[in-house]
Design a protein around this motif. Structure first.
Motif, PDB file in Angstrom:
ATOM      1  N   VAL A   1     -77.933  89.674  35.367  1.00 14.75           N
ATOM      2  CA  VAL A   1     -77.830  88.277  35.776  1.00 14.75           C
ATOM      3  C   VAL A   1     -78.921  87.489  35.067  1.00 14.75           C
ATOM      4  O   VAL A   1     -80.085  87.900  35.042  1.00 14.75           O
ATOM      5  CB  VAL A   1     -77.981  88.160  37.315  1.00 14.75           C
ATOM      6  CG1 VAL A   1     -77.984  86.708  37.734  1.00 14.75           C
ATOM      7  CG2 VAL A   1     -76.887  88.927  38.014  1.00 14.75           C
ATOM      8  N   GLU A   2     -78.543  86.377  34.490  1.00  6.46           N
ATOM      9  CA  GLU A   2     -79.515  85.553  33.779  1.00  6.46           C
ATOM     10  C   GLU A   2     -80.377  84.801  34.778  1.00  6.46           C
ATOM     11  O   GLU A   2     -79.891  84.296  35.782  1.00  6.46           O
ATOM     12  CB  GLU A   2     -78.787  84.566  32.860  1.00  6.46           C
ATOM     13  CG  GLU A   2     -78.045  85.255  31.748  1.00  6.46           C
ATOM     14  CD  GLU A   2     -77.261  84.286  30.902  1.00  6.46           C
ATOM     15  OE1 GLU A   2     -77.509  83.073  30.972  1.00  6.46           O
ATOM     16  OE2 GLU A   2     -76.396  84.752  30.158  1.00  6.46           O
ATOM     17  N   ARG A   3     -81.647  84.738  34.501  1.00  9.01           N
ATOM     18  CA  ARG A   3     -82.604  84.093  35.393  1.00  9.01           C
ATOM     19  C   ARG A   3     -82.497  82.583  35.251  1.00  9.01           C
ATOM     20  O   ARG A   3     -82.474  82.046  34.148  1.00  9.01           O
ATOM     21  CB  ARG A   3     -84.007  84.568  35.039  1.00  9.01           C
ATOM     22  CG  ARG A   3     -85.081  84.039  35.927  1.00  9.01           C
ATOM     23  CD  ARG A   3     -86.331  84.894  35.751  1.00  9.01           C
ATOM     24  NE  ARG A   3     -87.548  84.199  36.072  1.00  9.01           N
ATOM     25  CZ  ARG A   3     -87.887  83.838  37.307  1.00  9.01           C
ATOM     26  NH1 ARG A   3     -87.104  84.084  38.303  1.00  9.01           N
ATOM     27  NH2 ARG A   3     -89.031  83.218  37.524  1.00  9.01           N
TER      28      ARG A   3
ATOM     29  N   CYS B   1     -81.112  77.432  32.600  1.00 11.19           N
ATOM     30  CA  CYS B   1     -80.694  78.791  32.263  1.00 11.19           C
ATOM     31  C   CYS B   1     -80.937  78.942  30.767  1.00 11.19           C
ATOM     32  O   CYS B   1     -80.372  78.178  29.970  1.00 11.19           O
ATOM     33  CB  CYS B   1     -79.221  78.999  32.620  1.00 11.19           C
ATOM     34  SG  CYS B   1     -78.642  80.672  32.348  1.00 11.19           S
TER      35      CYS B   1
ATOM     36  N   SER C   1     -69.343  75.981  34.609  1.00  5.42           N
ATOM     37  CA  SER C   1     -69.467  77.412  34.297  1.00  5.42           C
ATOM     38  C   SER C   1     -70.508  78.112  35.169  1.00  5.42           C
ATOM     39  O   SER C   1     -70.524  79.336  35.249  1.00  5.42           O
ATOM     40  CB  SER C   1     -69.833  77.596  32.820  1.00  5.42           C
ATOM     41  OG  SER C   1     -71.100  77.029  32.540  1.00  5.42           O
ATOM     42  N   GLU C   2     -71.360  77.345  35.847  1.00  2.24           N
ATOM     43  CA  GLU C   2     -72.422  77.920  36.673  1.00  2.24           C
ATOM     44  C   GLU C   2     -72.135  77.804  38.170  1.00  2.24           C
ATOM     45  O   GLU C   2     -72.932  78.247  38.987  1.00  2.24           O
ATOM     46  CB  GLU C   2     -73.759  77.238  36.357  1.00  2.24           C
ATOM     47  CG  GLU C   2     -74.164  77.306  34.901  1.00  2.24           C
ATOM     48  CD  GLU C   2     -74.346  78.730  34.390  1.00  2.24           C
ATOM     49  OE1 GLU C   2     -74.810  79.581  35.166  1.00  2.24           O
ATOM     50  OE2 GLU C   2     -74.002  78.980  33.223  1.00  2.24           O
ATOM     51  N   ARG C   3     -71.016  77.198  38.519  1.00  2.00           N
ATOM     52  CA  ARG C   3     -70.688  77.028  39.935  1.00  2.00           C
ATOM     53  C   ARG C   3     -70.352  78.381  40.557  1.00  2.00           C
ATOM     54  O   ARG C   3     -69.807  79.259  39.914  1.00  2.00           O
ATOM     55  CB  ARG C   3     -69.541  76.042  40.104  1.00  2.00           C
ATOM     56  CG  ARG C   3     -69.982  74.652  39.689  1.00  2.00           C
ATOM     57  CD  ARG C   3     -68.914  73.623  39.827  1.00  2.00           C
ATOM     58  NE  ARG C   3     -69.357  72.423  39.119  1.00  2.00           N
ATOM     59  CZ  ARG C   3     -68.577  71.439  38.771  1.00  2.00           C
ATOM     60  NH1 ARG C   3     -67.292  71.473  39.075  1.00  2.00           N
ATOM     61  NH2 ARG C   3     -69.066  70.401  38.130  1.00  2.00           N
ATOM     62  N   GLY C   4     -70.694  78.510  41.815  1.00  2.00           N
ATOM     63  CA  GLY C   4     -70.451  79.762  42.516  1.00  2.00           C
ATOM     64  C   GLY C   4     -71.536  80.803  42.295  1.00  2.00           C
ATOM     65  O   GLY C   4     -71.447  81.918  42.796  1.00  2.00           O
ATOM     66  N   THR C   5     -72.586  80.446  41.575  1.00  2.00           N
ATOM     67  CA  THR C   5     -73.678  81.385  41.286  1.00  2.00           C
ATOM     68  C   THR C   5     -74.864  81.210  42.224  1.00  2.00           C
ATOM     69  O   THR C   5     -75.814  81.983  42.142  1.00  2.00           O
ATOM     70  CB  THR C   5     -74.178  81.205  39.841  1.00  2.00           C
ATOM     71  OG1 THR C   5     -74.748  79.892  39.713  1.00  2.00           O
ATOM     72  CG2 THR C   5     -73.054  81.385  38.824  1.00  2.00           C
ATOM     73  N   GLY C   6     -74.827  80.202  43.072  1.00  2.00           N
ATOM     74  CA  GLY C   6     -75.948  79.938  43.973  1.00  2.00           C
ATOM     75  C   GLY C   6     -76.922  78.894  43.459  1.00  2.00           C
ATOM     76  O   GLY C   6     -77.895  78.561  44.141  1.00  2.00           O
ATOM     77  N   ILE C   7     -76.670  78.346  42.278  1.00  2.00           N
ATOM     78  CA  ILE C   7     -77.600  77.362  41.711  1.00  2.00           C
ATOM     79  C   ILE C   7     -77.681  76.113  42.585  1.00  2.00           C
ATOM     80  O   ILE C   7     -78.780  75.598  42.829  1.00  2.00           O
ATOM     81  CB  ILE C   7     -77.217  77.001  40.260  1.00  2.00           C
ATOM     82  CG1 ILE C   7     -77.482  78.194  39.342  1.00  2.00           C
ATOM     83  CG2 ILE C   7     -77.979  75.767  39.768  1.00  2.00           C
ATOM     84  CD1 ILE C   7     -77.028  78.003  37.911  1.00  2.00           C
TER      85      ILE C   7
ATOM     86  N   ASP D   1     -79.796  76.891  45.531  1.00  2.00           N
ATOM     87  CA  ASP D   1     -81.195  77.010  45.117  1.00  2.00           C
ATOM     88  C   ASP D   1     -81.811  75.636  44.858  1.00  2.00           C
ATOM     89  O   ASP D   1     -82.952  75.369  45.256  1.00  2.00           O
ATOM     90  CB  ASP D   1     -81.318  77.881  43.866  1.00  2.00           C
ATOM     91  CG  ASP D   1     -80.997  79.349  44.131  1.00  2.00           C
ATOM     92  OD1 ASP D   1     -80.942  79.756  45.315  1.00  2.00           O
ATOM     93  OD2 ASP D   1     -80.788  80.080  43.140  1.00  2.00           O
TER      94      ASP D   1
END
Length: 168
Positions: A3-5, A62, A94-100, A103
């Motif tokens: 997983v990318e930080r 990211c 593209s980053e949705r659903g990752t918790g961003i 956070d």
């Protein structure tokens, strides 16, 4: 697969290029999600971008690339200074659903608490079911609606007003 930080931080007045990049992306990619239009921001002068950073704006990065944004504007009158309005909320598709988004909301909420803010408020389109669901899951409650609060061409769309207490 690793997983990318993702890092989240408040951006400064010296980072208007970062702000401009992610804000214009948000307005271009999700025009129905904002009261502002891309054209309202596209040709702002650097001084105006810097001025808008007087209020806290947080960006998720990211690989050094901005992928999300969330800020707030504190109410100025002394009797209302315990309240702030969430603004410019966006996470790249593209980053949705990752918790961003969660956070970002945690970082913004913690920062707001440190300033003595007790309540976050927001207005969201009644047609944005994904955002409404997100805010409900994160403790926001609907306190009202503004009928026809947004005009999208000839369409009138209700604004849903939501709040979340930070002192509980």
């Amino acid at each position: 697969m690793a997983v990318e930080r993702v890092s989240i931080r408040r951006i400064t007045a010296g980072e208007i290029d970062v702000f401009r990049s992610i804000r214009l992306e948000a307005l271009r990619c999700e025009p129905a999600s904002f009261a502002s239009r891309f054209e309202d921001w596209q040709f702002l002068r650097d001084e105006e971008w810097r001025r808008r950073l007087n209020d806290p704006i947080f960006v998720a990065f990211c690989k050094s690339e901005p992928v999300g944004i969330m800020g707030f504007v504190r109410f100025r009158p002394r009797k209302m200074a315990h309240r702030a309005m969430l603004v410019s909320v966006y996470v790249r598709k593209s980053e949705r659903g990752t918790g961003i988004a969660a956070d970002l909301l945690d970082v913004v909420s913690d920062y707001a608490r440190c300033l003595g803010i007790l309540q976050l408020e927001l207005a969201v389109s009644a047609e944005n079911s994904a955002a409404l669901g997100f805010y409900h899951r994160h403790g926001f409650i609907e306190v009202g609606r503004i009928p026809g609060g947004l005009l999208d061409g000839d369409r009138q769309i209700d604004d849903v007003i939501m709040v979340r207490r930070l002192d509980r």
